[in-house]
Motif scaffolding. Structure first.
Motif, mmCIF file in Angstrom:
data_model
loop_
_atom_site.group_PDB
_atom_site.id
_atom_site.type_symbol
_atom_site.label_atom_id
_atom_site.label_comp_id
_atom_site.label_asym_id
_atom_site.label_seq_id
_atom_site.Cartn_x
_atom_site.Cartn_y
_atom_site.Cartn_z
ATOM 1 N N ASP A 142 16.547 53.980 91.459
ATOM 2 C CA ASP A 142 16.382 55.032 90.457
ATOM 3 C C ASP A 142 15.192 55.902 90.848
ATOM 4 O OD1 ASP A 142 16.142 56.657 88.269
ATOM 5 O OD2 ASP A 142 15.945 55.029 86.793
ATOM 6 N N LEU A 143 15.460 57.097 91.342
ATOM 7 C CA LEU A 143 14.392 57.976 91.791
ATOM 8 C C LEU A 143 13.511 58.460 90.639
ATOM 9 C CD1 LEU A 143 16.182 60.137 94.508
ATOM 10 C CD2 LEU A 143 14.899 58.010 94.769
ATOM 11 N N ALA A 144 14.001 58.368 89.418
ATOM 12 C CA ALA A 144 13.202 58.797 88.272
ATOM 13 C C ALA A 144 12.069 57.824 87.975
ATOM 14 C CB ALA A 144 14.094 58.948 87.045
ATOM 15 N N THR A 145 12.233 56.570 88.388
ATOM 16 C CA THR A 145 11.207 55.555 88.126
ATOM 17 C C THR A 145 10.588 54.983 89.393
ATOM 18 O OG1 THR A 145 12.889 53.800 88.029
ATOM 19 C CG2 THR A 145 12.311 54.897 85.957
ATOM 20 N N TRP A 146 11.147 55.312 90.558
ATOM 21 C CA TRP A 146 10.630 54.779 91.821
ATOM 22 C C TRP A 146 9.265 55.408 92.123
ATOM 23 C CZ3 TRP A 146 12.333 56.463 97.327
ATOM 24 C CH2 TRP A 146 11.870 55.544 98.282
#
Length: 210
Positions: free
Chosen positions: A7-11
């Motif tokens: 998940d790039l939104a949380t990585w």
């Protein structure tokens, strides 16, 4: 291959990922000395140095989630397991590629690695990966040379498969070591992860030979 989407939104590394994807030369290689004194001490009792190194490299790769990540366009996936692909000299004087799945149990790994490597050594076709798989790490041993640095041929900036090389075992008056190089894509892997990899490789070697 079993993989999960990152998940790039949380990585935490999403910004670094996007930055280094824009680089024309985003790869870097780190070479360090790895202690193999205990490996050589156990060689006489039947411990195979080459396959022991393969196993330790596999343990190091799987100790670092980022080394099991691959990007596909703007997405990132993490593989549950990566297969080790190494060059194998054949009896005809050329070489081929073996594909050895990593198994956490050394006995099981060693048996399967020997079987698959022997197949290639006995003349199985070259079997290069032409891009259909990214659940791999590329391995290459250079036992003839105690090198200080190395980099690999890469097809382009979007290749994010890690490369591991290692060299000649060197005797320092009873203490043995070797050069090992990890080459990675900076969009996925930072220096901290490289350090963790080398520590995990050393731990695996020490635990196997304790």
């Amino acid at each position: 291959m079993v993989s999960t989407a990152v998940d790039l939104a949380t990585w935490p590394r999403a910004a670094q990922f996007r930055l280094f994807r824009t680089y024309a030369k985003p790869h870097y290689a780190v070479t360090a000395r790895v202690d193999v004194t205990q490996v050589m001490a156990r060689k006489a009792t039947g411990l195979p140095p080459y396959r022991t190194c393969l196993y330790a490299i596999g343990a190091g790769l799987h100790a670092v989630p980022e080394l099991c990540m691959r990007f596909r366009g703007d997405a990132v996936v993490q593989h549950q397991m990566v297969t080790l692909s190494m060059t194998v000299p054949t009896r005809t004087g050329s070489f081929g590629y073996a594909y050895v799945p990593y198994i956490a149990d050394f006995g099981g790994f060693d048996q399967e690695a020997k079987r698959l490597i022997d197949q290639v050594a006995n003349g199985v076709a070259l079997q290069p990966n032409t891009g259909e798989r990214d659940d791999l790490a590329y391995l290459s041993c250079m036992p003839w040379l105690d090198y200080t640095s190395i980099n690999n041929a890469l097809p382009g900036p979007d290749d994010c498969i890690p490369r591991v090389s290692w060299g000649k075992f060197v005797d320092h008056g009873g203490r043995w070591d070797m050069a090992m190089t990890l080459e990675v894509h900076h969009a996925l892997v930072d220096g901290q992860q490289v350090g963790t990899y080398f520590a995990a490789v050393q731990t695996a070697l020490d635990n196997l030979t304790a």
